[in-house]
Scaffold this active site. Structure first.
Site, PDB file in Angstrom:
ATOM      1  N   TYR A  53     -29.364 -20.075  19.684  1.00  0.00           N
ATOM      2  CA  TYR A  53     -28.677 -21.197  19.945  1.00  0.00           C
ATOM      3  C   TYR A  53     -29.192 -21.143  21.252  1.00  0.00           C
ATOM      4  CZ  TYR A  53     -25.009 -19.191  16.978  1.00  0.00           C
ATOM      5  OH  TYR A  53     -24.441 -18.992  15.843  1.00  0.00           O
ATOM      6  N   LEU A 213     -13.723 -25.348  11.132  1.00  0.00           N
ATOM      7  CA  LEU A 213     -13.070 -26.392  10.835  1.00  0.00           C
ATOM      8  C   LEU A 213     -14.008 -27.517  10.246  1.00  0.00           C
ATOM      9  CD1 LEU A 213     -11.330 -27.029  14.458  1.00  0.00           C
ATOM     10  CD2 LEU A 213     -10.366 -25.898  12.888  1.00  0.00           C
ATOM     11  N   GLY A 216     -15.020 -30.114  12.686  1.00  0.00           N
ATOM     12  CA  GLY A 216     -14.114 -30.631  13.179  1.00  0.00           C
ATOM     13  C   GLY A 216     -13.332 -31.814  12.074  1.00  0.00           C
ATOM     14  N   LEU A 217     -13.638 -31.672  10.920  1.00  0.00           N
ATOM     15  CA  LEU A 217     -13.155 -32.371  10.042  1.00  0.00           C
ATOM     16  C   LEU A 217     -11.209 -31.604   9.993  1.00  0.00           C
ATOM     17  CD1 LEU A 217     -15.471 -33.270   7.252  1.00  0.00           C
ATOM     18  CD2 LEU A 217     -14.736 -34.408   9.129  1.00  0.00           C
ATOM     19  N   GLY A 219      -9.900 -30.480  12.040  1.00  0.00           N
ATOM     20  CA  GLY A 219      -9.093 -30.371  13.511  1.00  0.00           C
ATOM     21  C   GLY A 219      -8.009 -32.170  14.271  1.00  0.00           C
TER      22      GLY A 219
END
Length: 328
Positions: A53, A213, A216-217, A219
């Site tokens: 990361y 999520l 983000g869909l 959320g």
């Protein structure tokens, strides 16, 4: 905050896990420190990261940020159950990736240095290695455990049969083996219910869902787009997925609104209700986003609401584990 055991272990972890993938590329170091401090204030004691990361290959930028946060003291390290990962490419040479004994041990040592800690609570294999025998993998992991540098071992992105193979070979060595599996699992992606989740339950392996999520869909993406937000859902695969599932997501957002809950918290609460799930991974970019996620712990999903969610987001086949999901 609610706590549970990590799989079959005696280790207590918060029901929400702080994901740190945004630290560095999207969240500045000072803001990352604020998010981690806020997580502790909320009682979140389970932090997840990875050596890859940070957006700069081989540098472990996110681990370095966490390490500098830990170095501030104040009991930060003692309070946190710290999980990181090994497998991804950390250099250009062939032995700088994968799950060879050499790479596992070297990567763990490098993560310890970057994280400025003496031990890793949970070292997770980021992906299955089809080239490395389990005897070699477990020998390396057992060496690290014997040295006190790693306390528990987990997996990520494994198949159900990989869990079984890993556990049977670990058992033959009288080794604890896997205690967790981090997998893609959310309302829109339920294929792990067929074989992975049943295998994890059978072996006492805690499920740690990533992308709860679905990018983000789940959320409140449609509402946020209308308000000028939800940048992630406007381009690339997220935009294609939104176009494919728009009618379903519109109905989902309406259901959440009727219940008086934020859509993101409904998605997290649904995962918290699923068998075998230890803690969904939340990946806030800001402290405010972190605060909002805590609302999931207060969401009550009745049997009727769970049925409605199954109708909106049908499980694979007939639902449940294989082979009943597709056979009599």
């Amino acid at each position: 905050m609610e706590y549970t055991n990590l799989g079959r272990t005696g280790l207590s972890v918060s029901r929400l896990c702080l994901g740190t993938m945004n630290f560095g590329p999207h969240t500045s170091e000072p803001d990352s420190f604020t998010v981690m401090d806020r997580a502790l204030e909320h009682g979140i004691n389970f932090f997840d990261t990875a050596n890859v990361y940070g957006g700069k290959a081989g540098e472990g930028v996110t681990e370095q940020i966490i390490g500098r946060w830990i170095a501030q003291g104040g009991g930060r390290r003692e309070k946190v159950v710290l999980a990181t990962k090994v497998y991804g490419r950390m250099g250009d040479w062939p032995n700088e990736r994968g799950l060879s004994a050499r790479h596992i041990v070297r990567s763990a040592e490098d993560s310890l240095r970057r994280l400025q800690t003496d031990w890793i609570d949970l070292l997770q294999m980021h992906h299955i290695s089809r080239e490395t025998p389990w005897e070699e993998i477990w020998q390396a992991m057992q060496t690290l455990v014997d040295q006190g540098k790693v306390l528990y071992v987990g997996s990520s992105n494994f198949a159900g049969w990989h869990l079984a193979q890993a556990q049977e070979t670990a058992s033959a060595r009288h080794f604890l083996g896997l205690v967790s599996e981090q997998c893609l699992y959310n309302l829109l992606t339920r294929h792990v219910e067929l074989e992975l989740v049943p295998a994890a339950q059978r072996y006492g392996i805690g499920i740690i869902p990533w992308s709860p999520l679905h990018g983000g869909l789940l959320g409140g993406a449609i509402r946020k787009i209308a308000e000028g937000g939800a940048a992630r859902a406007k381009s690339g695969r997220a935009a294609d997925s939104l176009a494919e599932h728009r009618a379903t997501i519109e109905a989902y957002e309406k259901l959440a609104a009727d219940l008086g809950y934020d859509p993101a918290n409904v998605a997290l609460a649904w995962l918290l209700s699923r068998p075998g799930v230890t803690a969904p991974i939340i990946g806030p970019r800001t402290a405010e986003q972190l605060d909002a996620s805590l609302g999931a712990l207060d969401v009550v999903l009745t049997d009727d609401v769970l049925t409605q969610l199954d109708e909106l987001f049908p499980p694979v086949g007939n639902g449940g584990p294989a082979p009943e999901a597709w056979a009599w």
